[in-house]
Design a protein around this motif. Structure first.
Motif, PDB file in Angstrom:
ATOM      1  N   ASN A 250     -12.383 -21.159 -62.249  1.00  0.00           N
ATOM      2  CA  ASN A 250     -13.025 -21.675 -61.004  1.00  0.00           C
ATOM      3  C   ASN A 250     -14.153 -20.830 -60.413  1.00  0.00           C
ATOM      4  OD1 ASN A 250     -12.113 -19.376 -59.265  1.00  0.00           O
ATOM      5  ND2 ASN A 250      -9.894 -20.303 -59.531  1.00  0.00           N
TER       6      ASN A 250
ATOM      7  N   VAL B  94      -3.603 -27.968 -57.242  1.00  0.00           N
ATOM      8  CA  VAL B  94      -4.853 -28.841 -57.584  1.00  0.00           C
ATOM      9  C   VAL B  94      -4.383 -30.175 -58.023  1.00  0.00           C
ATOM     10  CG1 VAL B  94      -6.205 -26.664 -58.059  1.00  0.00           C
ATOM     11  CG2 VAL B  94      -4.954 -28.006 -60.126  1.00  0.00           C
TER      12      VAL B  94
ATOM     13  N   CYS C 137      -6.520 -18.522 -63.012  1.00  0.00           N
ATOM     14  CA  CYS C 137      -7.262 -19.591 -63.625  1.00  0.00           C
ATOM     15  C   CYS C 137      -6.058 -20.953 -63.146  1.00  0.00           C
ATOM     16  CB  CYS C 137      -7.557 -19.728 -64.878  1.00  0.00           C
ATOM     17  SG  CYS C 137      -8.769 -18.822 -65.300  1.00  0.00           S
ATOM     18  N   SER C 138      -6.720 -22.171 -62.584  1.00  0.00           N
ATOM     19  CA  SER C 138      -5.739 -23.217 -62.257  1.00  0.00           C
ATOM     20  C   SER C 138      -5.365 -24.013 -63.453  1.00  0.00           C
ATOM     21  CB  SER C 138      -6.642 -23.980 -61.253  1.00  0.00           C
ATOM     22  OG  SER C 138      -6.687 -23.553 -60.021  1.00  0.00           O
TER      23      SER C 138
ATOM     24  N   LEU D  86      -9.847 -27.891 -57.960  1.00  0.00           N
ATOM     25  CA  LEU D  86      -9.927 -27.225 -59.069  1.00  0.00           C
ATOM     26  C   LEU D  86     -11.317 -26.106 -58.929  1.00  0.00           C
ATOM     27  CD1 LEU D  86      -9.113 -26.736 -61.929  1.00  0.00           C
ATOM     28  CD2 LEU D  86     -10.571 -28.640 -62.666  1.00  0.00           C
ATOM     29  N   ASN D  87     -12.231 -26.740 -58.399  1.00  0.00           N
ATOM     30  CA  ASN D  87     -13.457 -26.173 -58.267  1.00  0.00           C
ATOM     31  C   ASN D  87     -14.156 -25.349 -59.493  1.00  0.00           C
ATOM     32  OD1 ASN D  87     -15.879 -24.868 -56.634  1.00  0.00           O
ATOM     33  ND2 ASN D  87     -14.393 -23.106 -56.096  1.00  0.00           N
ATOM     34  N   PRO D  88     -14.396 -26.103 -60.519  1.00  0.00           N
ATOM     35  CA  PRO D  88     -14.637 -25.519 -61.549  1.00  0.00           C
ATOM     36  C   PRO D  88     -16.161 -24.978 -61.756  1.00  0.00           C
ATOM     37  CG  PRO D  88     -14.973 -27.866 -61.721  1.00  0.00           C
ATOM     38  CD  PRO D  88     -14.425 -27.474 -60.664  1.00  0.00           C
TER      39      PRO D  88
END
Length: 203
Positions: free
Chosen positions: A87, A164, A129-130, A179-181
């Motif tokens: 993210n 997420v 990390c999601s 998630l906001n990658p």
């Protein structure tokens, strides 16, 4: 402007492609380089390429010295890797993990990252990390004059942070904004998602 690619040096080609093919997802790849010693490196030549079998692919260049990178060495020896979707809050450690370290030095330790056990897979995952994909090496292929190593990874297990996931009775839906990658642009630039929109595909 029209550009003749044959007139460009490889570094110029890289500069052009990475500024125009944007944004790119980042594969943050964890491999084992010795018992309880883990390598972690980012690769933005990365995508999903197949559903049956479930395959991801990322491309790895060489170290400045011309040696193979630790990720390729470790995957060749162990056949295992964990590919994370980092993210945006992890932009700094992702960037730091791109540094060339001596084999055996861990980016996980250098950036003081926390690992968590990965249920159903042999290697741990980065706790912050999601999304993490536990993968087995499917195939490697060298291409080009340098050459680059294409790593084809078969997904065996997936971790997804429940925070997420959107609730849906029909199928699993990931909330991209949650998630906001971290998205890769050219040079030292990154981007984040500002909004999403939906367009129905034709039948």
């Amino acid at each position: 402007m029209n550009i003749d690619m044959s007139a460009l040096a490889p570094s110029q080609v890289y500069h052009l492609l990475t500024q125009t093919i944007v944004p790119r997802p980042i594969a943050w790849v964890l491999t084992e380089s010795g018992q309880d010693n883990f390598n972690l490196a980012p690769f933005s030549y990365f995508t999903a390429i197949s559903s049956e079998p479930p395959l991801l692919m990322f491309s790895v260049g060489k170290k400045p010295s011309g040696e193979i990178k630790d990720t390729v060495r470790n995957v060749t020896e162990t056949g295992k890797m964990v590919i994370h979707i980092a993210n945006a809050d992890l932009a700094q450690p992702v960037t730091e993990s791109a540094a060339t370290l001596e084999h055996g030095r861990s980016e996980v330790v250098e950036s003081d990252l926390t690992l968590a056990s990965f249920e159903g897979f042999e290697l741990p995952r980065v706790a912050d990390c999601s999304v993490a994909f536990g993968c087995t090496l499917y195939q490697m292929q060298e291409i080009g004059k340098t050459p680059q190593t294409l790593v084809f990874a078969e997904v065996e297990a997936v971790y997804i942070d429940p925070d997420v996931i959107k609730q849906d009775e029909q199928k699993l839906i990931i909330d991209a904004m949650k998630l906001n990658p971290l998205c890769r642009l050219g040079g030292g630039e990154y981007a984040v998602l500002q909004q999403t929109f939906t367009i129905a595909r034709p039948q």
